[in-house]
Design a protein around this motif. Structure first.
Motif, short mmCIF file in Angstrom:
data_model
loop_
_atom_site.label_atom_id
_atom_site.label_comp_id
_atom_site.label_asym_id
_atom_site.label_seq_id
_atom_site.Cartn_x
_atom_site.Cartn_y
_atom_site.Cartn_z
N ARG A 71 -32.91 14.30 15.28
CA ARG A 71 -32.53 15.88 15.84
C ARG A 71 -31.43 15.88 15.54
O ARG A 71 -30.46 15.30 15.40
N ASP A 72 -31.10 17.32 15.35
CA ASP A 72 -30.11 18.35 15.02
C ASP A 72 -29.77 19.25 15.51
O ASP A 72 -30.15 19.97 15.88
N SER A 73 -29.11 18.42 16.44
CA SER A 73 -27.63 19.18 18.02
C SER A 73 -27.02 20.45 17.07
O SER A 73 -26.69 21.08 17.90
N ALA A 74 -27.13 20.83 15.98
CA ALA A 74 -26.22 22.09 14.89
C ALA A 74 -27.45 23.23 15.61
O ALA A 74 -27.32 24.56 15.57
N ARG A 75 -28.63 22.66 15.60
CA ARG A 75 -30.33 23.22 15.26
C ARG A 75 -30.83 23.65 16.68
O ARG A 75 -31.49 23.62 16.83
N ASN A 76 -30.31 22.86 17.20
CA ASN A 76 -31.47 22.23 18.90
C ASN A 76 -32.47 21.73 18.39
O ASN A 76 -33.60 22.64 19.21
N THR A 77 -32.73 21.01 17.38
CA THR A 77 -34.38 20.90 16.67
C THR A 77 -34.28 19.59 16.59
O THR A 77 -33.57 18.96 16.05
N VAL A 78 -35.54 19.05 17.19
CA VAL A 78 -36.01 17.27 16.74
C VAL A 78 -37.17 17.64 15.82
O VAL A 78 -38.59 18.13 16.02
N HIS A 79 -36.79 15.97 15.38
CA HIS A 79 -38.32 16.62 14.12
C HIS A 79 -38.84 15.01 14.43
O HIS A 79 -38.33 14.34 15.13
N LEU A 80 -40.24 15.21 14.07
CA LEU A 80 -41.06 14.08 14.04
C LEU A 80 -41.68 13.79 12.55
O LEU A 80 -42.74 14.72 12.59
N GLN A 81 -40.70 12.83 11.85
CA GLN A 81 -41.86 12.83 9.77
C GLN A 81 -42.49 11.20 9.88
O GLN A 81 -42.34 10.91 10.33
N MET A 82 -43.78 12.41 9.99
CA MET A 82 -45.18 11.09 9.86
C MET A 82 -45.39 11.48 8.69
O MET A 82 -45.97 12.20 8.45
N ASN A 83 -45.37 9.98 8.19
CA ASN A 83 -46.22 9.39 6.53
C ASN A 83 -46.89 8.51 6.77
O ASN A 83 -47.34 8.02 8.26
N SER A 84 -47.89 8.08 5.81
CA SER A 84 -48.71 7.33 6.15
C SER A 84 -49.64 7.76 6.83
O SER A 84 -50.25 6.74 7.97
N LEU A 85 -50.23 8.70 7.45
CA LEU A 85 -51.08 9.17 8.81
C LEU A 85 -52.26 8.36 7.97
O LEU A 85 -52.92 8.55 7.15
N LYS A 86 -53.00 8.27 9.53
CA LYS A 86 -54.25 7.54 9.85
C LYS A 86 -55.12 8.66 10.56
O LYS A 86 -54.37 9.81 11.18
N PRO A 87 -56.80 8.71 10.24
CA PRO A 87 -57.59 9.44 10.83
C PRO A 87 -56.78 9.65 12.56
O PRO A 87 -56.97 10.30 13.15
N GLU A 88 -56.64 8.41 12.98
CA GLU A 88 -56.44 8.31 14.62
C GLU A 88 -55.15 8.44 15.16
O GLU A 88 -54.89 8.37 15.87
N ASP A 89 -54.93 9.18 14.11
CA ASP A 89 -53.20 10.02 14.51
C ASP A 89 -53.69 11.63 14.54
O ASP A 89 -52.96 11.94 15.51
N SER A 90 -54.69 12.23 14.53
CA SER A 90 -55.00 13.27 15.52
C SER A 90 -55.51 13.26 16.33
O SER A 90 -55.41 12.97 17.05
N ALA A 91 -54.58 15.01 16.54
CA ALA A 91 -54.26 14.75 17.97
C ALA A 91 -53.54 16.13 18.49
O ALA A 91 -52.86 16.35 16.86
N VAL A 92 -53.48 16.90 19.17
CA VAL A 92 -52.44 17.51 19.32
C VAL A 92 -51.05 16.38 20.09
O VAL A 92 -50.58 16.01 20.87
#
Length: 125
Positions: A71-92
């Motif tokens: 999270r970046d409190s200065a920008r009121n933002t949260v991030h999710l870095q997703m690596n090594s993605l798999k087909p089963e990660d597909s979703a909303v």
């Protein structure tokens, strides 16, 4: 609190994506931020969460070691870095917020009172 998620898209298996969620309003640090995902025909499931001060992180076993929440409190933002993605990660993917003093579990979707609109992640094999 209004949440706006972005960063989804189409990626090949093994690739990476970075999701972002910007929160409007004040007191961003008063909220634990979480990411959930929902695939077609399945329940919405917990992915990751981060404490209000960014010190403590939580991950579902299925993404541990591949995803990183920050999270970046200065920008009121949260991030999710997703690596090594798999087909089963597909979703909303949805970002969500819950008050840090609510006493409820970070892992349960009903603990969260604010939700973003969702961003679609598709991982091709």
């Amino acid at each position: 609190v209004q949440l706006q998620a972005c960063g989804g898209g189409l990626v090949q298996a093994g690739g990476s994506l970075r999701l972002s969620c910007r929160a409007s309003g004040r007191s961003f640090s008063s909220y634990t931020m979480g990411w959930f995902r929902q695939a077609p025909g399945k329940e919405r499931e917990f992915v990751a969460a981060i404490s209000g001060n960014g010190v403590i992180t939580y991950y579902a076993d299925s993404v541990k070691g591949r995803f990183t929440i920050s999270r970046d409190s200065a920008r009121n933002t949260v991030h999710l870095q997703m690596n090594s993605l798999k087909p089963e990660d597909s979703a909303v993917y949805y970002c969500a917020a819950k008050p840090i003093d609510s006493g409820t579990s970070v892992y349960y979707r009903n603990s969260y009172i604010y939700w973003g609109q969702g961003t679609l992640v598709t991982v091709s094999s």
